[in-house]
Design an enzyme around this catalytic site. Structure first.
Site, short mmCIF file in Angstrom:
data_model
loop_
_atom_site.label_atom_id
_atom_site.label_comp_id
_atom_site.label_asym_id
_atom_site.label_seq_id
_atom_site.Cartn_x
_atom_site.Cartn_y
_atom_site.Cartn_z
N SER A 1 49.15 62.39 37.95
CA SER A 1 49.41 63.18 39.15
C SER A 1 49.85 62.30 40.30
O SER A 1 49.44 61.13 40.41
CB SER A 1 48.15 63.93 39.56
OG SER A 1 48.30 64.55 40.82
N TYR B 1 39.75 64.34 42.39
CA TYR B 1 40.80 64.62 41.41
C TYR B 1 41.79 63.45 41.32
O TYR B 1 42.07 62.94 40.23
CB TYR B 1 41.55 65.89 41.80
CG TYR B 1 42.81 66.13 40.99
CD1 TYR B 1 42.72 66.51 39.66
CD2 TYR B 1 44.06 65.94 41.55
CE1 TYR B 1 43.88 66.71 38.90
CE2 TYR B 1 45.22 66.13 40.81
CZ TYR B 1 45.12 66.52 39.49
OH TYR B 1 46.26 66.71 38.74
N LYS C 1 42.38 60.79 38.10
CA LYS C 1 43.66 60.57 37.43
C LYS C 1 44.02 59.08 37.42
O LYS C 1 44.55 58.56 36.43
CB LYS C 1 44.77 61.38 38.12
CG LYS C 1 44.70 62.87 37.84
CD LYS C 1 44.94 63.16 36.36
CE LYS C 1 45.03 64.64 36.08
NZ LYS C 1 45.29 64.94 34.66
#
Length: 320
Positions: free
Chosen positions: A117, A141, A145
């Site tokens: 991402s 998040y 990643k």
């Protein structure tokens, strides 16, 4: 040759499954259906329902289906919610990655295409993001990643794994009329839901230092994205070397105002979006170059903004 797609019943994963099949690669879809749909997986594609945390099931799936590589799309993908649920995010995205890699090693499978991402960059201080831009994730998040990319790097060193990570920003559109984005947090579904309910979509802030005052973001069509995943898998299968990470970006970006104008054109619903105050932390512009991916992964922006809207709207209306 068979490739496993984790998260293969989700919005992006299901497009990857179909892109792999179009390239002649046998595919197995693995998904816990927490946000995916069984109907997104073609009937003739083997489907295994289970959590990415179940290493025994992953190992059996890899062995039973003769899997030679994995496209790892499964994960908890809501950056905003991850701030409220950090432990869940790390469990799904970090423990899940470690579990998958252990199962692959146990089954002597060493090729991975990872759905990473642009969240690994946080809020960049450059006009256009390149792969070497500093990594400053601002949510669990984004952190998870980045850790996933580190785990792949470490397995390259420890076990000779061949991997690449694909970083992307806002994935929109539909490559198939029966596949749609059902996320409760993404812009396109939020706008569609508002229009279908007779509500007026909203812009958060129109006083940014951009051409029309609204935030500029990088939107890419899911079918273009899926194609590059399939190319990456094919090249890894053939023993070709790839970079550790690629941005899948437009190099230009579009503003939220432009998105809203395209929404009115594509849906045929005339509206003027409401303007609300800025949201804290929203940067004015985040756009990435896709030059390296264009060179190595056949990456290209094959769809216009209007294509993105109309394809997504047609797919969404099928379930309205």
């Amino acid at each position: 040759m068979s490739w496993l797609v984790t998260g293969g019943a989700g919005y992006i994963g299901s497009h990857v499954v179909r892109a792999l099949r179009r390239d002649g690669i046998d595919t197995v879809a693995f998904d816990d259906l927490s946000s995916g749909f069984r109907a997104f997986v073609p009937d003739d594609v083997p489907f295994v329902e289970g959590t990415i945390l179940d290493g025994d099931l992953l190992t059996r799936t890899i062995r039973d289906h003769g899997v030679t590589g994995v496209v790892h799309v499964a994960g908890f993908k809501y950056a905003g919610v991850s701030v409220e649920r950090p432990l869940h995010t790390y469990e799904q995205n970090v423990t899940g990655m470690a579990t998958l890699l252990r199962s692959m090693a146990d089954a002597d499978v060493d090729k991975v295409v990872f759905s990473s991402s642009a969240a690994v960059y946080g809020t960049p201080d450059v006009e256009t993001v390149v792969e070497s831009t500093a990594k400053n994730p601002e949510s669990p998040y984004g952190e998870s990643k980045l850790i996933g990319e580190w785990l792949l790097r470490d397995m390259e060193v420890a076990r000779g794994f061949r991997t690449t990570s694909l970083r992307y920003f806002n994935v929109v559109g539909s490559g198939e009329p029966d596949l749609y984005d059902a996320s409760p947090h993404n812009l396109f579904p939020l706008v569609f839901d508002a229009l279908l309910a007779g509500r007026t979509p909203r812009i958060n802030g129109d006083d940014y230092p951009t051409p029309d005052g609204t935030c500029v973001r990088d939107y890419v069509h899911v079918a273009d994205l899926a194609r590059s995943h399939a190319v990456a898998a094919r090249k890894l299968e053939a023993g070709e070397s790839l970079e550790r990470a690629y941005n899948l970006g437009s190099g230009d970006g579009v503003s939220v105002r432009q998105i809203m104008d395209a929404m009115a054109r594509g849906t045929g619903i005339v509206f003027q979006p409401e303007v609300a105050p800025r949201r804290p932390g929203d940067p004015a512009r985040i756009v990435a170059t896709g030059e390296a991916a264009s060179r190595d992964l056949e990456w290209a922006m094959r769809h216009t903004l209007d294509d993105m809207v109309t394809s997504a709207w047609e797919a969404r209306r099928r379930v309205a």
